[in-house]
Design an enzyme around this catalytic site. Structure first.
Site, PDB file in Angstrom:
ATOM      1  NE  ARG A 111    -108.372  10.048 -81.792  1.00  0.00           N
ATOM      2  CZ  ARG A 111    -108.296  10.891 -82.732  1.00  0.00           C
ATOM      3  NH1 ARG A 111    -108.744  10.424 -83.937  1.00  0.00           N
ATOM      4  NH2 ARG A 111    -107.793  12.017 -82.689  1.00  0.00           N
ATOM      5  N   PRO A 112    -110.404   6.957 -76.226  1.00  0.00           N
ATOM      6  CG  PRO A 112    -109.723   6.230 -74.154  1.00  0.00           C
ATOM      7  CD  PRO A 112    -109.393   6.160 -75.669  1.00  0.00           C
ATOM      8  CB  VAL A 113    -114.193  11.113 -74.403  1.00  0.00           C
ATOM      9  CG1 VAL A 113    -113.774  11.272 -75.944  1.00  0.00           C
ATOM     10  CG2 VAL A 113    -115.398  10.042 -74.229  1.00  0.00           C
ATOM     11  CG  ASP A 114    -110.409   7.546 -70.185  1.00  0.00           C
ATOM     12  OD1 ASP A 114    -110.138   8.263 -71.457  1.00  0.00           O
ATOM     13  OD2 ASP A 114    -109.596   7.368 -69.463  1.00  0.00           O
ATOM     14  CG  LEU A 115    -107.780  10.801 -69.976  1.00  0.00           C
ATOM     15  CD1 LEU A 115    -106.638  11.500 -70.824  1.00  0.00           C
ATOM     16  CD2 LEU A 115    -107.627  10.673 -68.582  1.00  0.00           C
ATOM     17  NE  ARG A 128    -112.583  13.590 -90.621  1.00  0.00           N
ATOM     18  CZ  ARG A 128    -111.736  13.142 -89.612  1.00  0.00           C
ATOM     19  NH1 ARG A 128    -111.355  11.956 -89.993  1.00  0.00           N
ATOM     20  NH2 ARG A 128    -111.257  13.910 -88.601  1.00  0.00           N
ATOM     21  CB  CYS A 186    -111.564   6.348 -83.614  1.00  0.00           C
ATOM     22  SG  CYS A 186    -110.474   7.307 -84.353  1.00  0.00           S
ATOM     23  CG  LEU A 193     -99.017  10.595 -79.424  1.00  0.00           C
ATOM     24  CD1 LEU A 193     -99.311  12.274 -79.754  1.00  0.00           C
ATOM     25  CD2 LEU A 193     -98.684  10.742 -77.491  1.00  0.00           C
TER      26      LEU A 193
HETATM   27  C1  UD1 Z   1    -106.177  15.645 -81.440  1.00  0.00           C
HETATM   28  C2  UD1 Z   1    -106.134  16.210 -82.942  1.00  0.00           C
HETATM   29  C3  UD1 Z   1    -105.445  15.021 -83.458  1.00  0.00           C
HETATM   30  C4  UD1 Z   1    -104.012  14.610 -83.045  1.00  0.00           C
HETATM   31  C5  UD1 Z   1    -104.049  14.149 -81.562  1.00  0.00           C
HETATM   32  C6  UD1 Z   1    -102.822  13.938 -80.987  1.00  0.00           C
HETATM   33  C7  UD1 Z   1    -108.155  17.413 -82.724  1.00  0.00           C
HETATM   34  C8  UD1 Z   1    -109.460  17.757 -83.396  1.00  0.00           C
HETATM   35  N1  UD1 Z   1    -107.640  16.468 -83.000  1.00  0.00           N
HETATM   36  O1  UD1 Z   1    -106.863  14.606 -81.070  1.00  0.00           O
HETATM   37  O2  UD1 Z   1    -105.446  15.293 -84.911  1.00  0.00           O
HETATM   38  O3  UD1 Z   1    -103.794  13.239 -83.655  1.00  0.00           O
HETATM   39  O4  UD1 Z   1    -104.420  15.324 -80.844  1.00  0.00           O
HETATM   40  O5  UD1 Z   1    -101.838  14.937 -81.230  1.00  0.00           O
HETATM   41  O6  UD1 Z   1    -107.347  18.491 -82.412  1.00  0.00           O
HETATM   42  N2  UD1 Z   1    -106.611   9.687 -74.584  1.00  0.00           N
HETATM   43  C9  UD1 Z   1    -107.306   9.051 -73.432  1.00  0.00           C
HETATM   44  N3  UD1 Z   1    -108.637   9.214 -72.798  1.00  0.00           N
HETATM   45  C10 UD1 Z   1    -108.935  10.642 -73.259  1.00  0.00           C
HETATM   46  C11 UD1 Z   1    -108.623  11.577 -74.250  1.00  0.00           C
HETATM   47  C12 UD1 Z   1    -107.295  10.893 -75.088  1.00  0.00           C
HETATM   48  O7  UD1 Z   1    -106.881   7.753 -73.005  1.00  0.00           O
HETATM   49  O8  UD1 Z   1    -110.078  10.910 -72.722  1.00  0.00           O
HETATM   50  C13 UD1 Z   1    -105.441   9.373 -75.202  1.00  0.00           C
HETATM   51  C14 UD1 Z   1    -105.782   8.732 -76.600  1.00  0.00           C
HETATM   52  O9  UD1 Z   1    -106.318   7.459 -76.795  1.00  0.00           O
HETATM   53  C15 UD1 Z   1    -104.346   9.195 -77.141  1.00  0.00           C
HETATM   54  C16 UD1 Z   1    -103.838  10.061 -76.332  1.00  0.00           C
HETATM   55  O10 UD1 Z   1    -104.763  10.397 -75.098  1.00  0.00           O
HETATM   56  O11 UD1 Z   1    -103.674   8.001 -77.015  1.00  0.00           O
HETATM   57  C17 UD1 Z   1    -103.825  11.620 -76.990  1.00  0.00           C
HETATM   58  O12 UD1 Z   1    -105.041  11.807 -77.557  1.00  0.00           O
HETATM   59  P1  UD1 Z   1    -105.586  13.213 -77.784  1.00  0.00           P
HETATM   60  O13 UD1 Z   1    -104.652  14.218 -77.486  1.00  0.00           O
HETATM   61  O14 UD1 Z   1    -106.966  13.396 -77.008  1.00  0.00           O
HETATM   62  O15 UD1 Z   1    -106.013  13.362 -79.197  1.00  0.00           O
HETATM   63  P2  UD1 Z   1    -107.485  14.090 -79.579  1.00  0.00           P
HETATM   64  O16 UD1 Z   1    -107.503  15.306 -79.036  1.00  0.00           O
HETATM   65  O17 UD1 Z   1    -108.504  13.231 -79.970  1.00  0.00           O
END
Ligand code: UD1
Length: 421
Positions: A122-126, A400, A117, A330
């Protein structure tokens, strides 16, 4: 490819109507996978991300009827498979939002990993760890998350190490049909998460703690939900972007169809810089500042200052009298707009996750490149005070997330056209 040509527009005036929130529309669309009835959604923003998710749902078998570009009815009765394909997911990370609903309804799904990204890893591990905690067996194969929960997901205690917006939404949707109680600790409480909870709660899922960091969700044990018609909340980031456009040009503009409560972090910061507001229930008029004071921003989770507004405020900082500092907490790589703002003449230095912006910088129009959605909107804001003409390329990023951007800006008096190279 389309690009935007914007001429210096010293003063804006008039009203702009704010569209529905993209970040609320996306989880709501995904949540319709949990419903047994037809669901009508109004006030969807007419933006590419919404179209992408609608396409993904249709690919899964959801029947969608568009009434107009901002309202649709969808029926998820006849899902034909549970595979969210790479071709669609790669266009939008938020496609990961189908993971929770598909897994909780069918006990099986395959969702393409969203991949890299522009604003960091921006992982999805959580998301994955939480589904595992709820009893899913997850493997990553061929670029796909293959998730299986024989006998359905089970309620669990989920403690998020980091607050994640789409991660919380995925777990909330997964928990809705799970067996038993799910307790989420450190849940996101953005207004978009709250709207999702309120919709599920009025569709038959008992949820405690809505609006807080701890949620308790009592799953229906597989029973599908009944959704009433939905109206998507206003887009606080679109609203904030227009406020920055008004602020940088010292203009008084009015935003309509907004939710003032959701805008506090943004309006508080603008007040600190010197602006005033006339607020009524669903509208807001920006009152110009005498001088623009420099400021400090630290991006944090809601109700803190949103990372999605950081770039637009950086554009504004170039016109403040003194040195402003923005700390991005963030996302590790969310400063790609810096080099493009520098092309317009901004004086910005970067150190780690801190940007220091010295004002006032006279900006001069140039060719610049949009790099992500909000970075692009910072370039639009800066172009309004840049001498001459600015051409913003790669505006598919803007498409977008911003509905009718050039129409809305033109309505406020901006000299803007969309051209094709
Ligand atoms: C959502 C918003 C985006 C916004 C972001 C933060 C949507 C569709 N997108 O993105 O516009 O900028 O929130 O307010 O709602 N992280 C991990 N592992 C995970 C998931 C997240 O390490 O599995 C980290 C991310 O890299 C980041 C932080 O957690 O550093 C917050 O990310 P997250 O809140 O998950 O962002 P999104 O949901 O992708």
């Amino acid at each position: 490819m389309d690009y935007l040509q914007i001429k210096k527009s010293p003063s804006l005036q008039g009203k702009v109507s704010i569209s529905g929130a993209k970040n609320s529309a996306l989880p709501i669309l995904a949540a319709t996978l949990l419903s047994q009835n037809e669901v009508t959604i109004h006030n969807l923003p007419d933006v590419a991300d919404v179209k992408t998710l609608a396409k993904l749902l249709e690919h899964l078998g959801v029947n969608i009827t568009w009434h107009n570009p901002t309202s649709l009815t969808c029926h998820a009765q006849n899902i034909v498979h549970q595979r969210a394909i790479y071709d669609i997911v790669r266009k939008m990370r938020a496609s990961i939002l189908v993971l929770g609903p598909l897994l909780s309804r069918f006990g099986y799904c395959e969702v393409s990993l969203p991949g890299g990204c522009a604003i960091g890893a921006r992982p999805v591990d959580l998301h994955i760890k939480a589904m595992e905690k709820m009893g899913a067996n997850i493997q990553i194969k061929g670029g796909y998350i293959i998730a299986e929960a024989k006998g359905g997901l089970k309620g669990a205690d989920i403690l998020f190490d980091k607050i994640t917006v789409t991660g919380s939404e995925n777990v909330i949707m997964a928990a809705a049909l799970a067996q038993g109680k799910t307790h989420i600790i450190n849940a996101a409480k953005e207004p978009e998460v709250v709207q999702l909870c309120e919709i599920l709660s009025s569709s038959g899922v008992r949820i405690e703690g809505i609006g807080g960091n701890e949620l308790i969700i009592y799953g229906t044990g597989g029973e599908l939900l009944n959704f009433a018609p939905i109206r998507v909340i206003p887009d606080r980031i679109e609203a904030g972007t227009y406020l920055c456009a008004g602020a940088i040009t010292h203009s008084s503009i009015t935003l309509e169809n907004i939710e003032n409560n959701h805008l506090s972090a943004i309006t508080d910061k603008l007040e600190e810089i010197g602006f005033g507001f006339n607020k009524s229930e669903h509208s807001l008029t920006l009152l110009p500042a005498k001088t623009l004071k420099p400021f400090e921003i630290i991006t944090t989770e809601y109700p803190g200052f949103p990372t999605d507004m950081q770039a637009q405020f950086m554009a504004l900082a170039t016109q403040c009298e003194g040195t402003s500092v923005i700390e991005e907490r963030l996302f590790e790589n969310r400063f790609m707009h810096v080099s493009e703002l520098q092309r317009l003449g901004a004086d910005i230095s970067l150190k780690g996750n801190h940007a220091t912006i010295k004002g006032v910088s006279p900006l001069v129009g140039a060719d610049v490149m949009a790099t992500d959605l909000r970075a692009s909107s910072a370039l639009v804001v800066a172009s309004l005070v840049s001498e001459g003409t600015t051409n913003i390329h790669r505006i598919y990023h803007l498409d977008r997330g911003y509905e009718s951007l050039e129409r809305k800006l033109a309505q406020l008096g901006v000299n803007i056209v969309r051209l094709r190279s």
